[in-house]
Design a protein around this motif. Structure first.
Motif, short mmCIF file in Angstrom:
data_model
loop_
_atom_site.label_atom_id
_atom_site.label_comp_id
_atom_site.label_asym_id
_atom_site.label_seq_id
_atom_site.Cartn_x
_atom_site.Cartn_y
_atom_site.Cartn_z
N ASP A 48 -2.26 6.29 -12.88
CA ASP A 48 -2.99 6.48 -11.62
C ASP A 48 -2.91 5.25 -10.72
OD1 ASP A 48 -3.66 9.03 -12.40
OD2 ASP A 48 -5.73 8.54 -12.93
N ASN A 49 -2.96 4.06 -11.30
CA ASN A 49 -2.96 2.83 -10.51
C ASN A 49 -1.58 2.37 -10.07
OD1 ASN A 49 -5.76 2.53 -10.62
ND2 ASN A 49 -5.65 1.44 -12.55
N ASN A 50 -0.53 2.84 -10.76
CA ASN A 50 0.80 2.27 -10.50
C ASN A 50 1.89 3.29 -10.19
OD1 ASN A 50 0.36 -0.72 -11.32
ND2 ASN A 50 -0.56 0.46 -12.96
#
Length: 111
Positions: A48-50
């Motif tokens: 989700d973050n990357n």
């Protein structure tokens, strides 16, 4: 042998030794693979973050918002993150890369 050639060989030797030392140092920092690594609490946040900014079905055809797509591509995800090829924007820490690899090694479960 000319002085320039000797200096070049010394520089080459120093660079080679330096690179070998870094590889050994990185190997010592490996994370032991926990068989209980959770997709939902460990791997999903990394994705989700990357990854989602590109792998959301609009920029790249692989939509990592769907677990089945992540699972079907787990080996490739590990390969590309370990090689430093992905993510194209930003980077993962060595711990994040190791966690993805462990999750894949443990069967890429939806847990």
């Amino acid at each position: 042998m000319t002085t320039t050639r000797i200096l070049y060989l010394i520089l080459l030797a120093v660079c080679t030794v330096s690179c070998e030392y870094n590889v050994e140092e990185e190997d010592m920092e490996e994370i032991s693979c926990d068989p209980g690594i959770s997709f939902s609490t460990t791997v999903r946040p990394i994705i989700d973050n990357n990854c989602i900014q590109c792998h959301n079905g609009s920029v790249h055809p692989l939509d990592f918002r769907n677990f089945s797509t992540v699972k079907d591509n787990a080996e490739k995800i590990r390969e590309l993150t370990e090689a430093g090829i992905m993510p194209k924007q930003g980077s993962l820490t060595s711990e994040e890369i190791a966690l993805i690899g462990c999750w894949v090694d443990n069967g890429a479960a939806d847990n």
